[in-house]
Scaffold this motif. Sequence first.
Motif, mmCIF file in Angstrom:
data_model
loop_
_atom_site.group_PDB
_atom_site.id
_atom_site.type_symbol
_atom_site.label_atom_id
_atom_site.label_comp_id
_atom_site.label_asym_id
_atom_site.label_seq_id
_atom_site.Cartn_x
_atom_site.Cartn_y
_atom_site.Cartn_z
ATOM 1 N N ALA A 129 0.773 2.839 -3.281
ATOM 2 C CA ALA A 129 -0.541 3.124 -3.872
ATOM 3 C C ALA A 129 -1.346 4.050 -2.967
ATOM 4 N N ASP A 130 -2.561 4.281 -3.366
ATOM 5 C CA ASP A 130 -3.486 5.087 -2.575
ATOM 6 C C ASP A 130 -4.226 4.146 -1.626
ATOM 7 N N HIS A 131 -3.873 4.205 -0.351
ATOM 8 C CA HIS A 131 -4.430 3.218 0.576
ATOM 9 C C HIS A 131 -5.932 3.376 0.736
ATOM 10 N N LYS B 157 0.821 -1.212 0.000
ATOM 11 C CA LYS B 157 0.000 0.000 0.000
ATOM 12 C C LYS B 157 0.858 1.266 0.000
ATOM 13 N N PHE C 297 -7.694 1.263 -1.685
ATOM 14 C CA PHE C 297 -7.685 -0.137 -1.234
ATOM 15 C C PHE C 297 -8.823 -0.382 -0.245
ATOM 16 N N HIS D 129 2.443 4.521 -7.965
ATOM 17 C CA HIS D 129 0.989 4.346 -7.924
ATOM 18 C C HIS D 129 0.505 3.345 -8.955
ATOM 19 N N ASP D 130 1.354 2.381 -9.223
ATOM 20 C CA ASP D 130 0.945 1.288 -10.105
ATOM 21 C C ASP D 130 1.294 0.003 -9.368
ATOM 22 N N GLN D 131 0.286 -0.777 -9.084
ATOM 23 C CA GLN D 131 0.539 -2.004 -8.329
ATOM 24 C C GLN D 131 1.128 -3.109 -9.190
#
Lengths: 267, 406
Positions: free
Chosen positions: A104-106, A101, A109, A264-266
């Motif tokens: 990324a933007d938690h 996370k 999620f 920001h790309d998982q």
Amino acid sequence: MSPADASRPKLAVFKFSSCDGCQLGLLSLEDELLALAGAVEIAYFLEATRRTVKGPYDVALVEGSITTAHDAKRIQTVRRQSKVLISIGACATAGGIQALKNFADHKAFIEAVYARPEYIETLSTSTAIADHVPVDFELRGCPVNKYQVLEVLSAFLNNRKPNLPRHSECIECKRRGTVCVMVAHGTPCLGPVTQAGCGNLCPTQTRGCYGCFGPKEGPNTRALADWMTGEMGLSPRAVGQAFRGFNAGADAFREESERHVPAHDQG
Amino acid sequence: MSDPATPQSARAVMLDVPGLDALIAALAGAGFTVIGPRLREQAIVLEPIEGRADLPAGWRDVQSPGHYRLEERADGALFGFASPPHAWKRHLHPPEVRLMRARSTGSGFEVTDSAGDHAPPRLALLGVKPCDLAAIAAQDQVFGLTPDAPEASRPDPTYAGRRRAAFIVALDCGHAAATCFCDSMGTGPAVPADGGGADLVMSEIVEGGHRFLVRPASPAGARLLDSLPEGTGRPPEAADRAAAAAVPEATRAAQRRRLDPDHRRIVADNLDHPHWSRVGERCLACANCTMVCPTCFCATVEDSTDLTGDIAERWRRWDSCFTMDFSYIHGGSIRIETASRYRQWMSHKLSSWYEQFGRSGCTGCGRCIAWCPVGIDLTEETARLAGRAPAQNAAKQDSATPTGGE
């Protein structure tokens, strides 16, 4: 110090954000568990017993990462209560799989996973124990190797340095006689940049190393990644993903993954 | 009992393929655990075998920097491969040895078990190629088994025990991979005429009938041949000997890679060459090259206790000059940069080994090239240090094609 002595060192086991697998490693010592219970007083170990003894503790094993404001506060209390603090497992030493996370933007999620996101209070990151308090020793692995747990406790009890390697998993393969899956099969493997100690689990099953024990000392992740994208023909995305596993938050693996997978790309 | 003075050539024997089983059975009957090549994990490994059915019939390896694959060969050869992934050293210089176990006596300790207390295993090494035979000779010297060895006065008990108990069946090499360069090191592809320390020397001939020429190279080898059941094999004929002699010559002709014969000086004269840094950028410091090298001998010694502190053990484990801990002394590690570790390894192997042991530490087996996960190639790095462009060793494919000359 005699193990039968009434003043046995007090051992505590604390859990933060984690799956409990590392604590289970302690319980799965089986043959050695009685000896351990004789050598230390198990003072706080909720997974093993509801009976708890107040601190301070001589040695604390800390599992899990810090993902909530409550955790961030509680680890300070644990540190104050513990003479020696050993963080155990990939969560505690690198933030664990939940450190994905961090890339990324938690909030996205939380909204994707929970029916009532408003009930969830969490930090935007998952971080290692050492990011919050001084740690005396870090025991790697996802999960930790039970023999390494025993070794670090034996070393602590006998006032000696633990024999735990910081070198590559390749040395473990070669000592054991495992055929290199990368050279002989073309299987991508993080072994050359990963710390040994798991017991050579994946390569003996002809699988590449997933890096569960985190970066070895001086890991040359760039040269390995270059070989994977070059000679082995892997996509940058696949290489970036390889470094985004259980130790995605470990500096060397994080930096290497960021070279290949955009922020920001998982992946 | 045979007479050791009997001329060895007179006692050589031709075995057909089933005859190899008689040889293996004779070794087992003499009390040896026979270690030979067999297939595992898509590679040829050197492990206990029970008969020729275990041998990798009809397989050869294709090797290049960072690359190893098996492929089938049509002739059914049993030893038609080049250097296997792991050298024989794991059987003579084991990766992990418990040196001792001790018990606390309160004021001190008593040793309850030490490595020297145990009779060594009696191993018969079947199919040792000349490069690896030379490597065993090099380790004999390292561990103090030869009169000229620096440690001759106190040979290593573990190695000495295993080595003295071992029986070696050497093999003229019948296949060169693209990573092989024994010819340029003078170690192969033929077993030396004096046997090179082996007990038996074997040639595998596939053309004109699959068969083996086996000649004794030591009294123990002669006795072993004498112990074969009545009627096993036949005396070799001139044509057999000619066919056997042609096998390593064909291998030599197929070998393209070479290490610059001036390697000792090239490395010693270029310790500050900028190329070391370039290699350091590629090197993973993973230690694979040292683990697979048949002459690398370094080990670390680790002491540990049990939980109670009453029992302690001392273990010896393979170590490598590529790890940070290897050069750790008070205050830190001496060789922090990977480039300095690569230089340490290569300059010892190709240069200072001569000063220490009077020979090269490299036998040209090519394992360090194939098993480097990123294909670092010491023959090419040596050429670069000498100021030459690469490409003396075209990679990416197997030998097969004879050398076109430089």
